[in-house]
Design a protein around this motif. Structure first.
Motif, PDB file in Angstrom:
ATOM      1  N   UNK A 171     -20.949 -10.269 -92.322  1.00 40.37           N
ATOM      2  CA  UNK A 171     -21.349 -11.416 -91.502  1.00 40.37           C
ATOM      3  C   UNK A 171     -22.269 -12.317 -92.321  1.00 40.37           C
ATOM      4  N   UNK A 172     -21.935 -13.594 -92.380  1.00 34.94           N
ATOM      5  CA  UNK A 172     -22.702 -14.562 -93.183  1.00 34.94           C
ATOM      6  C   UNK A 172     -22.837 -14.107 -94.634  1.00 34.94           C
ATOM      7  N   UNK A 173     -21.759 -13.478 -95.147  1.00 33.79           N
ATOM      8  CA  UNK A 173     -21.735 -13.044 -96.533  1.00 33.79           C
ATOM      9  C   UNK A 173     -22.489 -11.765 -96.817  1.00 33.79           C
ATOM     10  N   UNK A 174     -23.057 -11.130 -95.788  1.00 30.88           N
ATOM     11  CA  UNK A 174     -23.879  -9.931 -95.975  1.00 30.88           C
ATOM     12  C   UNK A 174     -23.159  -8.716 -95.380  1.00 30.88           C
ATOM     13  N   UNK A 211      -9.524   9.729 -89.288  1.00 31.92           N
ATOM     14  CA  UNK A 211     -10.884  10.068 -89.710  1.00 31.92           C
ATOM     15  C   UNK A 211     -11.604   8.796 -90.133  1.00 31.92           C
ATOM     16  N   UNK A 212     -12.808   8.600 -89.598  1.00 31.53           N
ATOM     17  CA  UNK A 212     -13.596   7.414 -89.905  1.00 31.53           C
ATOM     18  C   UNK A 212     -15.038   7.820 -90.143  1.00 31.53           C
ATOM     19  N   UNK A 213     -15.600   7.392 -91.263  1.00 33.34           N
ATOM     20  CA  UNK A 213     -17.025   7.556 -91.529  1.00 33.34           C
ATOM     21  C   UNK A 213     -17.629   6.179 -91.743  1.00 33.34           C
ATOM     22  N   UNK A 214     -18.627   5.843 -90.936  1.00 32.06           N
ATOM     23  CA  UNK A 214     -19.252   4.524 -91.012  1.00 32.06           C
ATOM     24  C   UNK A 214     -20.753   4.660 -91.240  1.00 32.06           C
ATOM     25  N   UNK A 215     -21.263   3.840 -92.152  1.00 28.87           N
ATOM     26  CA  UNK A 215     -22.708   3.726 -92.375  1.00 28.87           C
ATOM     27  C   UNK A 215     -23.147   2.357 -91.887  1.00 28.87           C
ATOM     28  N   UNK A 216     -24.166   2.353 -91.038  1.00 28.08           N
ATOM     29  CA  UNK A 216     -24.633   1.133 -90.389  1.00 28.08           C
ATOM     30  C   UNK A 216     -25.842   0.597 -91.145  1.00 28.08           C
ATOM     31  N   UNK A 217     -25.589  -0.352 -92.040  1.00 25.58           N
ATOM     32  CA  UNK A 217     -26.659  -0.899 -92.867  1.00 25.58           C
ATOM     33  C   UNK A 217     -27.531  -1.877 -92.103  1.00 25.58           C
ATOM     34  N   UNK A 218     -26.914  -2.638 -91.219  1.00 25.15           N
ATOM     35  CA  UNK A 218     -27.616  -3.657 -90.444  1.00 25.15           C
ATOM     36  C   UNK A 218     -27.007  -3.716 -89.046  1.00 25.15           C
ATOM     37  N   UNK A 219     -27.619  -4.519 -88.187  1.00 29.02           N
ATOM     38  CA  UNK A 219     -27.100  -4.727 -86.835  1.00 29.02           C
ATOM     39  C   UNK A 219     -26.514  -6.131 -86.746  1.00 29.02           C
ATOM     40  N   UNK A 253     -23.632 -10.958 -82.320  1.00 28.35           N
ATOM     41  CA  UNK A 253     -22.394 -11.481 -81.753  1.00 28.35           C
ATOM     42  C   UNK A 253     -21.985 -12.777 -82.447  1.00 28.35           C
ATOM     43  N   UNK A 254     -20.678 -12.951 -82.609  1.00 35.41           N
ATOM     44  CA  UNK A 254     -20.185 -14.161 -83.244  1.00 35.41           C
ATOM     45  C   UNK A 254     -19.225 -13.851 -84.373  1.00 35.41           C
ATOM     46  N   UNK A 255     -18.841 -14.861 -85.149  1.00 39.38           N
ATOM     47  CA  UNK A 255     -17.846 -14.681 -86.208  1.00 39.38           C
ATOM     48  C   UNK A 255     -18.303 -13.695 -87.283  1.00 39.38           C
ATOM     49  N   UNK A 256     -17.355 -12.944 -87.793  1.00 43.23           N
ATOM     50  CA  UNK A 256     -17.591 -12.015 -88.900  1.00 43.23           C
ATOM     51  C   UNK A 256     -16.244 -11.770 -89.567  1.00 43.23           C
ATOM     52  N   UNK A 257     -16.249 -10.960 -90.618  1.00 43.15           N
ATOM     53  CA  UNK A 257     -15.022 -10.622 -91.321  1.00 43.15           C
ATOM     54  C   UNK A 257     -14.993  -9.132 -91.617  1.00 43.15           C
ATOM     55  N   UNK A 258     -13.790  -8.599 -91.689  1.00 45.35           N
ATOM     56  CA  UNK A 258     -13.581  -7.240 -92.178  1.00 45.35           C
ATOM     57  C   UNK A 258     -12.797  -7.340 -93.474  1.00 45.35           C
ATOM     58  N   UNK A 259     -13.363  -6.796 -94.540  1.00 41.35           N
ATOM     59  CA  UNK A 259     -12.693  -6.766 -95.839  1.00 41.35           C
ATOM     60  C   UNK A 259     -12.173  -5.357 -96.083  1.00 41.35           C
ATOM     61  N   UNK A 260     -10.901  -5.253 -96.403  1.00 39.73           N
ATOM     62  CA  UNK A 260     -10.272  -3.945 -96.584  1.00 39.73           C
ATOM     63  C   UNK A 260      -9.843  -3.763 -98.036  1.00 39.73           C
ATOM     64  N   UNK A 261     -10.000  -2.540 -98.498  1.00 36.57           N
ATOM     65  CA  UNK A 261      -9.561  -2.157 -99.842  1.00 36.57           C
ATOM     66  C   UNK A 261      -8.787  -0.851 -99.718  1.00 36.57           C
ATOM     67  N   UNK A 262      -7.479  -0.916 -99.911  1.00 40.73           N
ATOM     68  CA  UNK A 262      -6.675   0.290 -99.810  1.00 40.73           C
ATOM     69  C   UNK A 262      -6.877   1.114-101.080  1.00 40.73           C
ATOM     70  N   UNK A 263      -7.445   2.296-100.921  1.00 39.44           N
ATOM     71  CA  UNK A 263      -7.768   3.143-102.069  1.00 39.44           C
ATOM     72  C   UNK A 263      -6.569   3.955-102.544  1.00 39.44           C
TER      73      UNK A 263
END
Length: 263
Positions: A92-95, A56-64, A67-77
């Motif tokens: 991406x770029x800290x945002x 199950x995945x729920x995603x909210x798209x705050x921005x678009x 292409x290019x480098x980014x990061x995924x930060x995970x927090x196991x609840x």
């Protein structure tokens, strides 16, 4: 490793952070496809989880994100005996760009106790039609990554004959030979043109919130996508998609809330 596997790869750099590189090959005229972005996020989440599958995945798209480098930060609840719960943020770029809540578990492939049938019977593949190739200047690179063969009435809007109902139906497979897996399903649930096109509306229709469920591990072969909507109102519409595998099993379900097309 396929091109899609490479495009969604997540490399762990510390306990809570993964490096990713967002591939320009999944553009829908500028923005990147939301299903592709969810697949990127899910690579990191599944790698961090004690369980194998994103059920199950729920995603909210705050921005678009671009292409290019980014990061995924995970927090196991929380992690229990049969499921784990994770908050994941694509940055991406800290945002923060996309916020997701993901439940992971391990599916066994057991036969279902009960299984419904598709609400619509697709015509044979040879009677379905493909969208014309986009113009190079359109930057619609997503089309080259997958093959969609449509139930003809649901793309009659191309020639000025929309059905008047929010609907879209197609057979789906990756352009590069690849058996479908949960990450391909994340792309598939957002692969159809917006269902409002068939209702006579056009333009970029940005997804705001998308929830999808992995119901079973898909068999090799073609997937069938059945999309529809219930309400178009006040500049918003909903879109529901069912994904059926080549064995006739329901393998994924999604619902998203999106804005009616903008220019």
């Amino acid at each position: 490793m396929t091109k899609f596997d490479e495009a969604t790869q997540a490399i762990r750099i510390d306990e809570t952070t993964y490096d990713v590189c967002l591939d320009p090959g999944y553009s829908i005229g500028g923005p990147l496809n939301g299903g592709y972005l969810m697949a990127v996020v899910l690579r990191a989440v599944v790698d961090d989880s004690p369980f194998e599958h994103p059920v199950s995945t729920t995603s909210q798209f705050h921005r678009s994100p671009a292409p290019g480098p980014a990061q995924v930060r995970v927090e196991r609840l929380k992690a229990g005996r049969t499921a784990a719960f994770t908050r994941a943020t694509l940055v991406q770029d800290g945002v923060p760009q996309i916020e997701s809540l993901v439940t992971t578990a391990t599916l066994t492939g057991a036969d279902p106790v009960y299984s419904d049938k598709p609400g619509h019977v697709m015509p044979p593949l040879e009677e379905c039609v493909k969208l014309p190739n986009p113009k190079p200047e359109s930057n619609m690179t997503l089309n080259a990554q997958m093959e969609l063969s449509f139930d003809p009435p649901t793309i009659a809007w191309l020639n000025g004959g929309p059905t008047g109902r929010p609907e879209s139906r197609a057979y789906f497979r990756m352009a590069e030979p690849q058996d479908p897996d949960p990450f391909v399903l994340a792309l598939a649930v957002d692969a159809l043109p917006p269902v409002v096109f068939s209702a006579g509306l056009r333009g970029w229709a940005p997804t705001v919130d998308l929830t999808w469920h992995l119901r079973a591990l898909p068999a090799p072969g073609l997937l069938t996508l059945i999309g529809g909507g219930r309400l178009i109102s006040d500049g918003w519409f909903d879109e529901e998609v069912e994904v059926w595998d080549s064995a006739g099993r329901l393998v994924a379900q999604s619902r998203q809330l999106a804005r009616v097309g903008r220019g």
